[in-house]
Design a protein around this motif. Structure first.
Motif, short mmCIF file in Angstrom:
data_model
loop_
_atom_site.label_atom_id
_atom_site.label_comp_id
_atom_site.label_asym_id
_atom_site.label_seq_id
_atom_site.Cartn_x
_atom_site.Cartn_y
_atom_site.Cartn_z
N LEU A 292 0.83 -1.20 0.00
CA LEU A 292 0.00 0.00 0.00
C LEU A 292 0.87 1.25 0.00
N PHE A 293 1.89 1.29 0.85
CA PHE A 293 2.75 2.47 0.95
C PHE A 293 3.68 2.58 -0.26
N GLU A 294 4.15 1.48 -0.78
CA GLU A 294 5.00 1.52 -1.97
C GLU A 294 4.24 2.08 -3.17
N ALA A 295 2.93 1.86 -3.20
CA ALA A 295 2.12 2.34 -4.32
C ALA A 295 1.99 3.86 -4.34
N PHE A 296 2.27 4.53 -3.22
CA PHE A 296 2.20 5.99 -3.20
C PHE A 296 3.17 6.60 -4.22
N ALA A 297 4.27 5.92 -4.47
CA ALA A 297 5.26 6.44 -5.42
C ALA A 297 4.72 6.50 -6.84
N GLU A 298 3.65 5.75 -7.12
CA GLU A 298 3.07 5.71 -8.47
C GLU A 298 2.04 6.81 -8.70
N VAL A 299 1.63 7.51 -7.64
CA VAL A 299 0.62 8.57 -7.79
C VAL A 299 1.28 9.80 -8.40
N PRO A 300 0.77 10.30 -9.52
CA PRO A 300 1.39 11.45 -10.20
C PRO A 300 1.45 12.68 -9.30
N ILE A 301 2.55 13.42 -9.38
CA ILE A 301 2.73 14.64 -8.59
C ILE A 301 2.30 15.84 -9.42
N GLU A 302 1.42 16.64 -8.86
CA GLU A 302 0.94 17.86 -9.50
C GLU A 302 1.83 19.04 -9.13
N GLU A 303 2.02 19.93 -10.06
CA GLU A 303 2.77 21.15 -9.78
C GLU A 303 1.89 22.13 -8.99
N GLY A 304 2.49 22.88 -8.09
CA GLY A 304 1.79 23.92 -7.37
C GLY A 304 0.95 23.38 -6.22
N PHE A 305 0.17 24.29 -5.64
CA PHE A 305 -0.66 23.94 -4.48
C PHE A 305 -1.95 24.75 -4.56
N ASP A 306 -2.67 24.57 -5.65
CA ASP A 306 -3.89 25.33 -5.93
C ASP A 306 -5.05 24.35 -6.06
N PHE A 307 -6.08 24.53 -5.21
CA PHE A 307 -7.22 23.61 -5.19
C PHE A 307 -8.52 24.31 -5.57
N SER A 308 -8.41 25.41 -6.28
CA SER A 308 -9.61 26.15 -6.67
C SER A 308 -10.49 25.32 -7.60
N ARG A 309 -9.90 24.52 -8.48
CA ARG A 309 -10.69 23.68 -9.39
C ARG A 309 -11.40 22.58 -8.61
N VAL A 310 -10.75 22.08 -7.57
CA VAL A 310 -11.38 21.06 -6.72
C VAL A 310 -12.62 21.64 -6.06
N ARG A 311 -12.50 22.85 -5.53
CA ARG A 311 -13.65 23.48 -4.88
C ARG A 311 -14.77 23.76 -5.88
N ARG A 312 -14.42 24.17 -7.07
CA ARG A 312 -15.45 24.42 -8.08
C ARG A 312 -16.20 23.14 -8.43
N ARG A 313 -15.47 22.01 -8.53
CA ARG A 313 -16.13 20.73 -8.82
C ARG A 313 -17.07 20.34 -7.68
N MET A 314 -16.67 20.61 -6.45
CA MET A 314 -17.53 20.32 -5.32
C MET A 314 -18.85 21.09 -5.44
N HIS A 315 -18.76 22.36 -5.78
CA HIS A 315 -19.96 23.18 -5.88
C HIS A 315 -20.82 22.78 -7.08
N ARG A 316 -20.19 22.44 -8.19
CA ARG A 316 -20.97 22.06 -9.38
C ARG A 316 -21.78 20.79 -9.16
N SER A 317 -21.26 19.87 -8.34
CA SER A 317 -21.94 18.59 -8.15
C SER A 317 -22.79 18.54 -6.87
N TRP A 318 -22.95 19.67 -6.21
CA TRP A 318 -23.68 19.74 -4.94
C TRP A 318 -25.15 19.40 -5.14
N LYS A 319 -25.68 18.48 -4.36
CA LYS A 319 -27.07 18.02 -4.54
C LYS A 319 -27.53 17.27 -3.30
N PRO A 320 -28.85 17.07 -3.17
CA PRO A 320 -29.36 16.23 -2.06
C PRO A 320 -28.86 14.80 -2.20
N ARG A 321 -28.65 14.15 -1.07
CA ARG A 321 -28.22 12.75 -1.06
C ARG A 321 -29.46 11.86 -1.02
#
Length: 290
Positions: free
Chosen positions: A234-263
């Motif tokens: 499990l821990f060795e597999a972390f090395a295979e996760v692609p590394i993103e440049e920067g530290f900006d999560f604005s697109r993540v927040r926008r996706r959260m808002h776009r998909s917001w709905k009742p459960r």
């Protein structure tokens, strides 16, 4: 005495994570504003949490453990809201963090409007054993600087509104989504390989004591040995996760808002939580926060 924010958690035996929780919230809010439910009345938990508000409860194994736990946590949160502007609630290995570039978490919360539930972006602090030494007892951020995007841990956990929180803390009945920029939930489960192994051993023992399977228990599937897999792989597999440049999560927040709905018809609200394989390097300004 400040009345801006309190932090609430429940813990059983997890001394490593409790120490980090206390370093973080004890320093920011003051220990007198930290509320710890000591499941099983463990003496080590009581010793570490001196100066906090400690509530000891019986620790008998129960197949509906998670339901009972969140019923109690909901009651604690709604009671404390009468005395604090904001109450942060979550597992002991989950810490709400404000980007230091945005200031201090307590000051930030003092400026937030009330009658809201704030949802930080979820990030898992991961240990890369091939790059980082074992052990992070006194400080986690710095010795650990790799993060994995974790939508499942973008939890609605900063509460100043009368609402119900679902089992596991993943959903509330608040119908509006607030995701302030710079606010994160750091999940520490994978922050140190030896501590992960020890914690999983403890959780597996708990489910063995309960004596029922995954389908018969209101306990997270990840607590069961049958769902564990091989730890080192499990821990060795972390090395295979692609590394993103920067530290900006604005697109993540926008996706959260776009998909917001009742459960469905549950009364809860949700956003989509895709399995996104992305890894980030933690900026140095976060080092030493806990």
């Amino acid at each position: 005495m400040q009345t801006v924010a309190a932090a609430v958690t429940m813990v059983r035996d997890d001394a490593f994570f409790l120490k980090a929780w206390l370093r973080h919230y004890g320093r920011l809010f003051g220990r007198e504003n930290c509320y710890i439910i000591n499941h099983g009345r463990g003496p080590e938990v009581a010793e570490l949490a001196q100066g906090c508000n400690v509530i000891g409860i019986p620790g008998d194994p129960h197949p509906n453990f998670d339901m009972k736990r969140w019923r109690l946590l909901n009651g604690q949160v709604n009671g404390l809201r009468s005395y604090y502007r904001h109450v942060i609630v979550g597992d002991v290995d989950e810490l709400v963090v404000l980007d230091p570039a945005e200031g201090n978490l307590l000051d930030f919360l003092a400026q937030q409007p009330m009658r809201r539930v704030l949802t930080p972006v979820g990030l898992e602090v991961i240990h890369r054993p091939e790059l980082e030494a074992l052990g992070a007892e006194d400080s986690i951020l710095g010795p650990r600087r790799h993060l994995r995007l974790a939508p499942h841990y973008s939890k609605p956990c900063v509460v100043s509104l009368g609402t119900k929180i679902a089992r596991g803390g993943h959903f509330t009945q608040a119908s509006k989504l607030f995701t302030p920029e710079g606010l994160y939930l750091f999940h520490l489960k994978y922050c140190d390989f030896p501590q992960y192994v020890a914690a999983m051993d403890r959780r597996n023992r708990v489910t063995e004591e309960v004596g029922v399977g995954v389908k018969q228990a209101a306990i997270g599937r990840h607590w069961f040995g049958e769902a564990r897999g091989e730890d080192r792989a499990l821990f060795e597999a972390f090395a295979e996760v692609p590394i993103e440049e920067g530290f900006d999560f604005s697109r993540v927040r926008r996706r959260m808002h776009r998909s917001w709905k009742p459960r469905g018809e549950t009364g809860y609200w949700q956003f989509d939580r895709p399995d996104v394989q992305k890894q980030y390097l933690l900026p140095e300004r976060f080092f030493g926060l806990f």
